[in-house]
Design a protein around this motif. Structure first.
Motif, PDB file in Angstrom:
ATOM      1  N   TYR A  78     -11.245  -0.536  16.291  1.00  0.00           N
ATOM      2  CA  TYR A  78     -11.644  -0.791  14.909  1.00  0.00           C
ATOM      3  C   TYR A  78     -10.701  -1.781  14.239  1.00  0.00           C
ATOM      4  O   TYR A  78      -9.542  -1.916  14.619  1.00  0.00           O
ATOM      5  N   LEU A  79     -11.239  -2.426  13.221  1.00  0.00           N
ATOM      6  CA  LEU A  79     -10.411  -3.256  12.356  1.00  0.00           C
ATOM      7  C   LEU A  79     -10.861  -3.000  10.925  1.00  0.00           C
ATOM      8  O   LEU A  79     -11.957  -3.400  10.535  1.00  0.00           O
ATOM      9  N   GLN A  80     -10.026  -2.317  10.178  1.00  0.00           N
ATOM     10  CA  GLN A  80     -10.297  -2.091   8.763  1.00  0.00           C
ATOM     11  C   GLN A  80      -9.741  -3.269   7.986  1.00  0.00           C
ATOM     12  O   GLN A  80      -8.548  -3.568   8.079  1.00  0.00           O
ATOM     13  N   MET A  81     -10.604  -3.926   7.228  1.00  0.00           N
ATOM     14  CA  MET A  81     -10.201  -5.123   6.493  1.00  0.00           C
ATOM     15  C   MET A  81     -10.388  -4.871   5.002  1.00  0.00           C
ATOM     16  O   MET A  81     -11.510  -4.642   4.545  1.00  0.00           O
ATOM     17  N   ASN A  82      -9.312  -4.898   4.273  1.00  0.00           N
ATOM     18  CA  ASN A  82      -9.332  -4.693   2.833  1.00  0.00           C
ATOM     19  C   ASN A  82      -8.864  -5.955   2.114  1.00  0.00           C
ATOM     20  O   ASN A  82      -8.244  -6.831   2.712  1.00  0.00           O
ATOM     21  N   SER A  83      -9.154  -6.012   0.836  1.00  0.00           N
ATOM     22  CA  SER A  83      -8.740  -7.152   0.012  1.00  0.00           C
ATOM     23  C   SER A  83      -9.096  -8.474   0.676  1.00  0.00           C
ATOM     24  O   SER A  83      -8.265  -9.381   0.789  1.00  0.00           O
ATOM     25  N   LEU A  84     -10.320  -8.565   1.106  1.00  0.00           N
ATOM     26  CA  LEU A  84     -10.749  -9.751   1.839  1.00  0.00           C
ATOM     27  C   LEU A  84     -10.704 -11.001   0.972  1.00  0.00           C
ATOM     28  O   LEU A  84     -10.950 -10.952  -0.244  1.00  0.00           O
TER      29      LEU A  84
END
Length: 114
Positions: A78-84
């Motif tokens: 998985y890759l959780q991406m925030n504040s894109l």
């Protein structure tokens, strides 16, 4: 061996996405894994990876915003991406290094609008 990446899409700046990568014909186990991305006209670059000693490593551009993880039971990465940010726009690829061979997923497109 196949890696299937999913979870990409269109998101506004500041939003979040979670990418998934499922493996078939092999297992992630504790092998080195990673996420890479390629923006239009750019070379593929590493985003985040977990080495065989389980140490995560991130590109400076995503530190503090992205988190890489894996679920051995689900055989998924998985890759959780925030504040894109708009500059995160790219095709994202998952990668497995096993028995000295590199296996790549087909890529999933992430588009971040400003």
């Amino acid at each position: 061996v196949q890696l299937q990446a999913s979870g990409g899409g269109l998101v506004q700046a500041g939003g979040s996405l979670r990418l998934s990568c499922a493996a078939s014909g092999t297992t992630f186990g504790l092998n080195a894994v990673g996420w890479y991305r390629q923006a239009p006209g750019q070379q593929r670059e590493v985003v985040a990876r977990i080495s065989s000693d389980r140490t995560p490593d991130y590109a400076d551009a995503v530190k503090g915003r992205f988190t890489i993880s894996r679920d051995i039971r689900k055989n998924s990465l998985y890759l959780q991406m925030n504040s894109l940010k708009p500059e995160d726009t790219a095709i994202y690829y998952c990668k497995l290094v096993k028995n000295r061979r590199d296996y790549w997923g087909q890529g999933t497109l992430v588009t971040v609008s400003s």
